[in-house]
Scaffold this active site. Sequence first.
Site, PDB file in Angstrom:
ATOM      1  N   ASP A  52      31.562  22.523  22.646  1.00  0.00           N
ATOM      2  CA  ASP A  52      30.279  23.224  22.763  1.00  0.00           C
ATOM      3  C   ASP A  52      30.309  24.491  21.915  1.00  0.00           C
ATOM      4  O   ASP A  52      31.235  25.306  22.043  1.00  0.00           O
ATOM      5  CB  ASP A  52      30.011  23.580  24.223  1.00  0.00           C
ATOM      6  CG  ASP A  52      28.716  24.350  24.377  1.00  0.00           C
ATOM      7  OD1 ASP A  52      27.644  23.733  24.242  1.00  0.00           O
ATOM      8  OD2 ASP A  52      28.793  25.570  24.603  1.00  0.00           O
ATOM      9  N   GLY A  57      28.505  27.236  22.009  1.00  0.00           N
ATOM     10  CA  GLY A  57      28.432  28.463  22.798  1.00  0.00           C
ATOM     11  C   GLY A  57      29.758  28.817  23.430  1.00  0.00           C
ATOM     12  O   GLY A  57      30.176  29.984  23.459  1.00  0.00           O
ATOM     13  N   ASP A 101      20.654  22.055  18.419  1.00  0.00           N
ATOM     14  CA  ASP A 101      19.577  22.134  17.432  1.00  0.00           C
ATOM     15  C   ASP A 101      19.978  22.871  16.165  1.00  0.00           C
ATOM     16  O   ASP A 101      19.138  23.198  15.332  1.00  0.00           O
ATOM     17  CB  ASP A 101      18.330  22.789  18.044  1.00  0.00           C
ATOM     18  CG  ASP A 101      18.631  24.135  18.680  1.00  0.00           C
ATOM     19  OD1 ASP A 101      19.790  24.590  18.572  1.00  0.00           O
ATOM     20  OD2 ASP A 101      17.716  24.729  19.277  1.00  0.00           O
ATOM     21  N   THR A 124      18.551  30.481  24.248  1.00  0.00           N
ATOM     22  CA  THR A 124      19.217  30.590  25.539  1.00  0.00           C
ATOM     23  C   THR A 124      20.444  31.477  25.483  1.00  0.00           C
ATOM     24  O   THR A 124      20.686  32.297  26.385  1.00  0.00           O
ATOM     25  CB  THR A 124      19.615  29.190  26.039  1.00  0.00           C
ATOM     26  OG1 THR A 124      18.438  28.378  26.120  1.00  0.00           O
ATOM     27  CG2 THR A 124      20.260  29.263  27.408  1.00  0.00           C
ATOM     28  N   HIS A 154       3.624  11.847  -9.168  1.00  0.00           N
ATOM     29  CA  HIS A 154       3.983  10.427  -9.189  1.00  0.00           C
ATOM     30  C   HIS A 154       5.467  10.249  -9.500  1.00  0.00           C
ATOM     31  O   HIS A 154       5.873   9.261 -10.094  1.00  0.00           O
ATOM     32  CB  HIS A 154       3.158   9.664 -10.236  1.00  0.00           C
ATOM     33  CG  HIS A 154       1.702   9.626  -9.942  1.00  0.00           C
ATOM     34  ND1 HIS A 154       0.761  10.101 -10.823  1.00  0.00           N
ATOM     35  CD2 HIS A 154       1.024   9.192  -8.861  1.00  0.00           C
ATOM     36  CE1 HIS A 154      -0.443   9.953 -10.294  1.00  0.00           C
ATOM     37  NE2 HIS A 154      -0.309   9.401  -9.108  1.00  0.00           N
TER      38      HIS A 154
END
Length: 587
Positions: free
Chosen positions: A572, A574, A417, A463, A219
Amino acid sequence: MVLNKHLINNPTTLVIEALQGLAYQNPTLSLDIKNKVVYRSNINKDQVALICGGGSGHEPSHAGFVGEGILTAAVCGNVFASPNASQVTRAIELVDGDQGNYTGDILNFGLAKEMYAAAHPEKSKKVKFLVVGDDVSVGRTQGGIVGRRGLAGTVLVYKIAGALSARNANIDRVYNVAAWVAERLGTVGIGLEHCHIPGTLPAQSHLSSDEIELGMGIHNEPGYAQVSPVPKLSDLVNDLLTLVISTSDPERSFLPFGSGSGQDEVVLMVNNLGGVSELELSGITREVILQLDAKKIKVKRVLVGAYMTSLNMPGFSLTLLLLPRNGEKAPASTEELLALLDDKTHAPGWKWSSGSPPGTINTAPEEQQTTSSNFTSTGRKIAAADPAGFVKAIKRAATAIIQSEPELTHLDSIAGDGDAGLTHKSGAERVLSIANSGSLDGKDVINSIAQIAKAASDAMDGTSGALYSIFFSSLVQSLHQSTEGKPELTLDIWTESLSGALDQLYTYTRARHPSRTLIDPIAVFVEALQSGNSLSDAVAKASTAADETKNLEARAGRAAYVGKDKVKGVADPGAIGVKVILQALIA
């Protein structure tokens, strides 16, 4: 910070709407909206009716356990607030049967029991009342008057008592077994932060970013200790188990464990308080089971999941039910208690369990293939122009990627992500390990690149790992063709081989420069070499292409699903990773 946002219509109607949603899911339930009582539609009057409840916000407790084989009814208060006596009395009336009623909670449930008995004196002995207090973080002195708090262990009492009722046990038998189980429970929880109650003022974090709270209540009550820095899971689990199984702590030795005698058997519940990921919860379960085994405590059943939450509190609790030892006087044997836990139920809140002790992990047989450390590419053997410099360049590139992890993670948390940094770091660490082991050889470039391709495949998820592995594997094939009859690698051979690898990579991805992906700097680098640029100029052009991805609209990759405004001005990750590699190779 505490999460203050909720998906609701109105705080005042949240509990009713949630109960209605539960009833929609489960047609075997009925709902008394006014009194917030969930009860089974088809009640067997020959069985003991089990009623429990409390404040909402602990879902699936309590309403989620209403169903054949567990509870007959649940009485729900507002968030973290006990239902009143009138609500409980109504629940007793709704499920009143010939065998009697068994209730839980304290003041208002006790009051309802007395009120019902006063109104129906002929049934006074058919209504029994039991309080469960399994929290071991509240010491005897502190809890001397109010008693220990009821936590997730209460759910085990529900299940065992409910299964006994379903087996047509009488009310005395149900009560006696349930009371014994309640006395053999120990629970302790931890929180990374408090939760926020819908409809209240925005909460403020009371714990630092590197602090946790031990013994936190469900609680939002503070725990008994704050710990900083956040300990390793193994250390934390050891501390929690010590609190539960200790026989030497005068304040918290509530259970008669045998001090490592090897005779103790338990039911383990790993309870999600609402905000812990399934990934972490399984890791916690593993750690607890291993430590109990090391302490010679046998786990006969393991239950994992959200049983009694505190809204979305990021934390968990551990519960141990100490089973009766051989020869110990108890109202039910270990075998019967385990069978009662295993009995099937249709209550939606009860999680799947195997119905057996956790065994050894069944592992897959060893792969009948070579690993990165000894992977070789059969065929032509050719040396770099500078064999030692070739290996040093690879080590520099791997080290640079490892150091760039925070930047790549930050970029990917905006445009993807959030895993790009760790993915690149994992692959780079594998390559660096291979290089440091001496497996990379500048006199055997093709085999060395084959090992890098395998490392990318093994250590890099997602990927980017696949793209790197395909590119380097294709480069191995191109080098085989381009070096035929050649004694040494030259820039022209590298250019021809890199061009062939890029063409092969294009058969697996539709990304083309400019696409705001790692393809951009690779393509620009190869095209610059094809146009006769020096190696340093080609790297410079590729670096510029990587930086310019911040001005491009995403046409491929996860960023293509993100709103344009979110990624505007953000390079980006990558592509930046490729930039880091190329710059380090020629440093």
